[in-house]
Design a protein around this motif. Structure first.
Motif, mmCIF file in Angstrom:
data_model
loop_
_atom_site.group_PDB
_atom_site.id
_atom_site.type_symbol
_atom_site.label_atom_id
_atom_site.label_comp_id
_atom_site.label_asym_id
_atom_site.label_seq_id
_atom_site.Cartn_x
_atom_site.Cartn_y
_atom_site.Cartn_z
ATOM 1 N N ILE A 1 -21.267 41.351 0.617
ATOM 2 C CA ILE A 1 -21.950 41.258 -0.674
ATOM 3 C C ILE A 1 -21.344 42.295 -1.617
ATOM 4 C CG2 ILE A 1 -24.163 41.385 -1.874
ATOM 5 C CD1 ILE A 1 -25.533 40.611 0.716
ATOM 6 N N THR A 2 -20.900 41.833 -2.773
ATOM 7 C CA THR A 2 -20.174 42.704 -3.698
ATOM 8 C C THR A 2 -20.913 42.981 -4.997
ATOM 9 O OG1 THR A 2 -18.997 40.759 -4.544
ATOM 10 C CG2 THR A 2 -17.930 42.000 -2.798
ATOM 11 N N SER A 3 -21.964 42.197 -5.296
ATOM 12 C CA SER A 3 -22.733 42.439 -6.517
ATOM 13 C C SER A 3 -24.066 41.727 -6.422
ATOM 14 C CB SER A 3 -21.976 41.949 -7.758
ATOM 15 O OG SER A 3 -21.874 40.540 -7.771
ATOM 16 N N LEU A 4 -24.964 42.101 -7.317
ATOM 17 C CA LEU A 4 -26.233 41.396 -7.461
ATOM 18 C C LEU A 4 -26.558 41.299 -8.939
ATOM 19 C CD1 LEU A 4 -28.651 43.583 -8.291
ATOM 20 C CD2 LEU A 4 -28.542 44.142 -5.883
ATOM 21 N N ALA A 5 -27.487 40.415 -9.257
ATOM 22 C CA ALA A 5 -27.930 40.268 -10.644
ATOM 23 C C ALA A 5 -29.406 39.904 -10.645
ATOM 24 C CB ALA A 5 -27.124 39.190 -11.356
ATOM 25 N N PHE A 6 -30.158 40.531 -11.545
ATOM 26 C CA PHE A 6 -31.578 40.220 -11.719
ATOM 27 C C PHE A 6 -31.742 39.293 -12.914
ATOM 28 C CE2 PHE A 6 -31.508 44.560 -9.897
ATOM 29 C CZ PHE A 6 -32.133 44.286 -8.683
ATOM 30 N N ARG A 7 -32.730 38.425 -12.842
ATOM 31 C CA ARG A 7 -32.954 37.483 -13.926
ATOM 32 C C ARG A 7 -33.890 38.096 -14.957
ATOM 33 N NH1 ARG A 7 -34.556 31.326 -12.510
ATOM 34 N NH2 ARG A 7 -36.715 32.057 -12.499
ATOM 35 N N SER A 8 -33.519 37.958 -16.221
ATOM 36 C CA SER A 8 -34.340 38.490 -17.313
ATOM 37 C C SER A 8 -35.578 37.626 -17.514
ATOM 38 C CB SER A 8 -33.526 38.559 -18.608
ATOM 39 O OG SER A 8 -32.968 37.288 -18.913
ATOM 40 N N THR A 9 -36.611 38.236 -18.060
ATOM 41 C CA THR A 9 -37.857 37.536 -18.322
ATOM 42 C C THR A 9 -37.826 36.913 -19.712
ATOM 43 O OG1 THR A 9 -39.086 39.085 -16.934
ATOM 44 C CG2 THR A 9 -40.368 37.781 -18.499
ATOM 45 N N PRO A 10 -38.040 35.605 -19.842
ATOM 46 C CA PRO A 10 -38.084 34.987 -21.174
ATOM 47 C C PRO A 10 -39.098 35.698 -22.074
ATOM 48 C CG PRO A 10 -38.096 33.320 -19.460
ATOM 49 C CD PRO A 10 -38.275 34.638 -18.767
ATOM 50 N N GLY A 11 -38.680 36.018 -23.278
ATOM 51 C CA GLY A 11 -39.563 36.719 -24.205
ATOM 52 C C GLY A 11 -39.421 38.228 -24.155
ATOM 53 N N PHE A 12 -38.710 38.757 -23.126
ATOM 54 C CA PHE A 12 -38.502 40.206 -23.011
ATOM 55 C C PHE A 12 -37.019 40.473 -22.781
ATOM 56 C CE2 PHE A 12 -42.915 39.595 -21.916
ATOM 57 C CZ PHE A 12 -43.562 40.659 -22.535
ATOM 58 N N ALA B 1 -28.972 44.177 -23.722
ATOM 59 C CA ALA B 1 -29.967 43.150 -24.026
ATOM 60 C C ALA B 1 -29.301 41.781 -23.985
ATOM 61 C CB ALA B 1 -30.585 43.402 -25.391
ATOM 62 N N PRO B 2 -29.788 40.848 -23.152
ATOM 63 C CA PRO B 2 -29.155 39.532 -23.056
ATOM 64 C C PRO B 2 -29.474 38.658 -24.263
ATOM 65 C CG PRO B 2 -31.099 39.622 -21.669
ATOM 66 C CD PRO B 2 -30.919 40.993 -22.223
ATOM 67 N N ALA B 3 -28.576 37.743 -24.558
ATOM 68 C CA ALA B 3 -28.803 36.818 -25.666
ATOM 69 C C ALA B 3 -29.758 35.707 -25.264
ATOM 70 C CB ALA B 3 -27.466 36.228 -26.128
ATOM 71 N N THR B 4 -29.663 35.280 -24.014
ATOM 72 C CA THR B 4 -30.543 34.236 -23.494
ATOM 73 C C THR B 4 -30.991 34.624 -22.098
ATOM 74 O OG1 THR B 4 -28.673 32.997 -22.597
ATOM 75 C CG2 THR B 4 -29.399 32.417 -24.822
ATOM 76 N N GLY B 5 -32.056 34.014 -21.628
ATOM 77 C CA GLY B 5 -32.548 34.320 -20.296
ATOM 78 C C GLY B 5 -31.619 33.808 -19.216
ATOM 79 N N GLY B 6 -31.433 34.576 -18.169
ATOM 80 C CA GLY B 6 -30.572 34.190 -17.059
ATOM 81 C C GLY B 6 -30.356 35.386 -16.164
ATOM 82 N N PHE B 7 -29.373 35.309 -15.270
ATOM 83 C CA PHE B 7 -29.063 36.437 -14.403
ATOM 84 C C PHE B 7 -28.136 37.381 -15.163
ATOM 85 C CE2 PHE B 7 -30.419 33.235 -11.333
ATOM 86 C CZ PHE B 7 -31.298 33.986 -10.566
ATOM 87 N N ASP B 8 -28.750 38.080 -16.114
ATOM 88 C CA ASP B 8 -27.993 38.878 -17.082
ATOM 89 C C ASP B 8 -27.823 40.333 -16.663
ATOM 90 O OD1 ASP B 8 -28.004 36.748 -19.251
ATOM 91 O OD2 ASP B 8 -30.151 37.033 -18.928
ATOM 92 N N TYR B 9 -28.709 40.834 -15.799
ATOM 93 C CA TYR B 9 -28.680 42.245 -15.429
ATOM 94 C C TYR B 9 -27.869 42.390 -14.138
ATOM 95 C CZ TYR B 9 -32.538 42.316 -18.783
ATOM 96 O OH TYR B 9 -33.318 42.169 -19.914
#
Length: 250
Positions: A67-78, A128-136
């Motif tokens: 495993i080389t990376s991970l990403a958290f999904r952003s919350t819509p509206g935040f 800050a992501p432009a749209t919700g997704g696995f942005d972090y």
């Protein structure tokens, strides 16, 4: 008939993990959005620090992998960013799981597997992501070799007490969270104390995407012993055949 050199080469190749294509795993699989949201596995702004452990069922993973990376999904509206001055992230294999098996212990040290690896240490910033997704996204400094046949995957995130947490907006990054019974994820949190040795159990856990590179399974020591004995016997057979051939033509 195989030569000793051929047998040695075969053994060498079998001892080396075979690299393959990238593997992307979302945990839990096909998670709904908006079940819950919050700062974990990090914390809100300030300097109190935090610690969160999250467990992911081995059934989510289809193969052994680095495993080389991970990403958290952003919350819509935040859709906000955050800066964390000092973050330590560790992965390990654990026998603990969610509420349907043996849930994570409230004591952090109890949950950590013997193969624990520090995969990230230092400052971390999420734009800050432009749209919700696995942005972090967190790209690891050191990969973690995970074999799902050995147990569940434990994520341990520590922000030591005194770590500065801030961002460009009053509301910092908020993580989309799965929060259902028997969904294969579970957590123990101390979101306002980075020096805590224990936390509070939580059926929720941040929805996480892991990216890794699949590897061939490495045989157990006992299997290697049997293989070496087999190679030795095959080598002896080759030598015996050669001697017999020479004798016949003498």
């Amino acid at each position: 008939m195989l030569s000793i050199r051929t047998l040695t080469l075969a053994a060498s190749l079998m001892a080396s993990p075979v690299m393959a294509a990238d593997v992307v795993t979302v945990t839990p699989a096909n998670p709904p959005s908006g079940q819950a949201q919050g700062p974990a596995p990090f914390t809100y702004r300030g300097t109190a620090g935090s610690r969160t452990q999250q467990v992911y069922a081995s059934s989510f993973f289809t193969t052994a992998q680095n495993i080389t990376s991970l990403a958290f999904r952003s919350t819509p509206g935040f859709l906000n960013g955050a800066n964390y001055a000092n973050v330590g992230i560790t992965l390990s294999t654990t026998n603990f799981g969610d509420e349907t098996g043996t849930p994570l212990s409230s004591v952090f040290a109890d949950n950590i597997g013997a193969d624990a690896v520090s995969v990230y240490q230092g400052a971390l910033s999420f734009a800050a992501p432009a749209t919700g997704g696995f942005d972090y996204v967190v790209s690891f400094m050191t990969p973690f070799l995970y074999d799902p046949t050995k147990g569940n995957l434990l994520l341990d995130v520590l922000l030591p007490n005194g770590t500065v947490v801030d961002g460009s907006s009053f509301f910092l990054a908020s993580y989309d969270t799965a929060n259902a019974f028997d969904d294969g994820v579970y957590s123990v949190n101390s979101v306002f104390d980075g020096s805590a040795t224990s936390g509070f159990a939580n059926t929720a856990a941040a929805i996480t995407q892991f990216t890794g590179t699949s590897v061939a399974a490495v045989p157990e020591p006992a299997t290697w012993s049997m293989m070496l004995v087999g190679f030795g016997m095959m080598g002896a057979a080759v030598r015996y055949r050669r001697r017999s051939t020479k004798t016949a033509y003498a």
